[in-house]
Design a protein around this motif. Structure first.
Motif, mmCIF file in Angstrom:
data_model
loop_
_atom_site.group_PDB
_atom_site.id
_atom_site.type_symbol
_atom_site.label_atom_id
_atom_site.label_comp_id
_atom_site.label_asym_id
_atom_site.label_seq_id
_atom_site.Cartn_x
_atom_site.Cartn_y
_atom_site.Cartn_z
ATOM 1 N N LYS A 102 -25.321 13.576 39.145
ATOM 2 C CA LYS A 102 -25.518 12.117 39.113
ATOM 3 C C LYS A 102 -26.717 11.774 38.243
ATOM 4 O O LYS A 102 -27.555 12.631 37.954
ATOM 5 N N LYS A 103 -26.778 10.522 37.857
ATOM 6 C CA LYS A 103 -27.896 10.044 37.047
ATOM 7 C C LYS A 103 -28.982 9.569 37.998
ATOM 8 O O LYS A 103 -28.988 8.417 38.450
ATOM 9 N N ASP A 104 -29.908 10.470 38.333
ATOM 10 C CA ASP A 104 -30.913 10.153 39.337
ATOM 11 C C ASP A 104 -32.200 9.580 38.763
ATOM 12 O O ASP A 104 -33.102 9.210 39.508
ATOM 13 N N LYS A 105 -32.301 9.532 37.441
ATOM 14 C CA LYS A 105 -33.452 8.895 36.798
ATOM 15 C C LYS A 105 -33.042 8.410 35.411
ATOM 16 O O LYS A 105 -31.975 8.772 34.913
ATOM 17 N N SER A 106 -33.879 7.610 34.793
ATOM 18 C CA SER A 106 -33.546 7.048 33.481
ATOM 19 C C SER A 106 -33.287 8.151 32.456
ATOM 20 O O SER A 106 -34.033 9.130 32.376
ATOM 21 N N ARG A 107 -32.228 7.980 31.684
ATOM 22 C CA ARG A 107 -31.849 8.866 30.581
ATOM 23 C C ARG A 107 -31.508 10.290 31.031
ATOM 24 O O ARG A 107 -31.509 11.224 30.229
ATOM 25 N N ALA A 108 -31.229 10.476 32.318
ATOM 26 C CA ALA A 108 -30.825 11.803 32.818
ATOM 27 C C ALA A 108 -29.333 12.008 32.542
ATOM 28 O O ALA A 108 -28.532 11.081 32.679
ATOM 29 N N PRO A 109 -28.933 13.220 32.146
ATOM 30 C CA PRO A 109 -27.515 13.495 31.898
ATOM 31 C C PRO A 109 -26.778 13.813 33.196
ATOM 32 O O PRO A 109 -27.392 14.234 34.187
#
Length: 321
Positions: A102-109
């Motif tokens: 999942k995208k758990d922070k900004s700009r995370a893949p």
């Protein structure tokens, strides 16, 4: 009666021992494939025997050199596809990059989605995996995914064989694993407890609060994977301080990276029971507290049932013999 006709099993370099166990259980030989690396690190694969119109199963797990294992799998799937295999199934006991779901922070893949795309685009028709870290990963695929292959039946069989049930309490080391732990506790008819934990950063737990009674009980911590084992060992310490007479850990995927073995040896854990979804020979040799449950028979039965078009749902509740 299973004859093995029309079925081929191949393996990459990540866990050939498991492939041998599965093949032996099925009464067939592991298929011949040459896997090598070039001087610049490129993976080269050659399928030595014919797979035309065969039902092919490629076994590789997400451990060790994970990127190499993933590329081996994709190349082998592609090689079998263009060699006219009838159906290709990727058997991934430990799904690579499962924790990046999942995208758990900004700009995370969302790398698990990328891995799913890679496997599908290689030409895979079916995926078999065990104890996915996050259930939503099955939705990343447009092909069938047998992900409900929990090691739970094998774990329950181990607990019934080695402990007195009235003395047991099943403990989840975090709220995320509560569903797994309650399912196991309900099937065993025993008590359940869990920890609430707060993290300063990934893989570093700052505070744990026990919810439930463990005094005078044998506590069995259950989880899907043990990596650095910081959470498990901290939980074991808290359980001992809360009055548990003995503490055991039971996990599906024993990754055991970094100083995990040393941490386990120095912890309050009496024993850590893992499955062989990953190679464990070196860990068992280095740490006297590690014990291994073989799930090769479960995966072999999945392959047999899949080959003959039988339901695999029976394996969610019982261990094949």
């Amino acid at each position: 009666m299973f004859t093995g006709n029309g079925i081929k099993i191949f393996t990459g370099s990540s866990h050939p021992e498991l492939a041998e166990i599965i093949a032996r259980r099925l009464g067939i030989q592991v298929g011949r494939a040459e896997v090598s690396k070039s001087g610049i690190g490129e993976t080269t694969v050659r399928i030595v025997e014919s797979v035309r119109e065969d039902d092919v199963y490629i076994i590789n797990t997400g451990c060790g050199q994970v990127n190499t294992a993933l590329m081996e799998l994709c190349i082998m799937v592609h090689a079998c596809k263009i060699a006219s295999a009838k159906r290709i199934t990727a058997v991934l006991p430990l799904f690579p990059y499962a924790r990046q779901d999942k995208k758990d922070k900004s700009r995370a893949p969302i790398t698990a989605k990328l891995v799913a795309n890679m496997i599908q685009k290689s030409g895979c028709d079916h995926v078999v995996t065990m104890d996915l870290h996050a259930s939503q990963i099955q939705g990343f695929f447009d092909v069938p995914v047998d992900k409900y292959l929990y090691a739970e039946p094998s774990a329950i069989q181990y607990i019934r064989s080695n402990f007195s049930l009235p003395e047991i309490v099943i403990v989840s080391p975090d709220a995320g694993g509560a569903k797994r732990a309650t399912s196991m506790a309900d099937r065993l008819g025993v008590d359940f407890a869990l920890f609430h934990k707060e993290r300063k950063k990934a893989n570093e737990v700052s505070r744990m609060v026990l919810v439930g009674r463990v005094k005078g009980k044998i506590a069995v911590l259950v989880d899907d994977m043990a990596d650095t084992c910081g959470t498990l060992c901290l939980a074991a310490q808290h359980l001992s301080e809360a009055g548990a007479t003995r503490v055991f850990g039971l996990v599906t995927h024993g990754i055991l990276s970094g100083n995990a073995l040393k941490t386990i040896e120095e912890s309050a854990l009496e024993k850590l029971i893992v499955t062989n979804t990953l190679p464990q020979q070196e860990n068992v040799a280095e740490c006297s507290k590690i014990e291994v449950i073989d799930i090769g028979n479960v995966l072999a039965e999945v392959i047999r049932r899949s080959h003959y078009g039988e339901s695999v749902s029976k394996l969610f509740d019982e261990v094949p013999y």
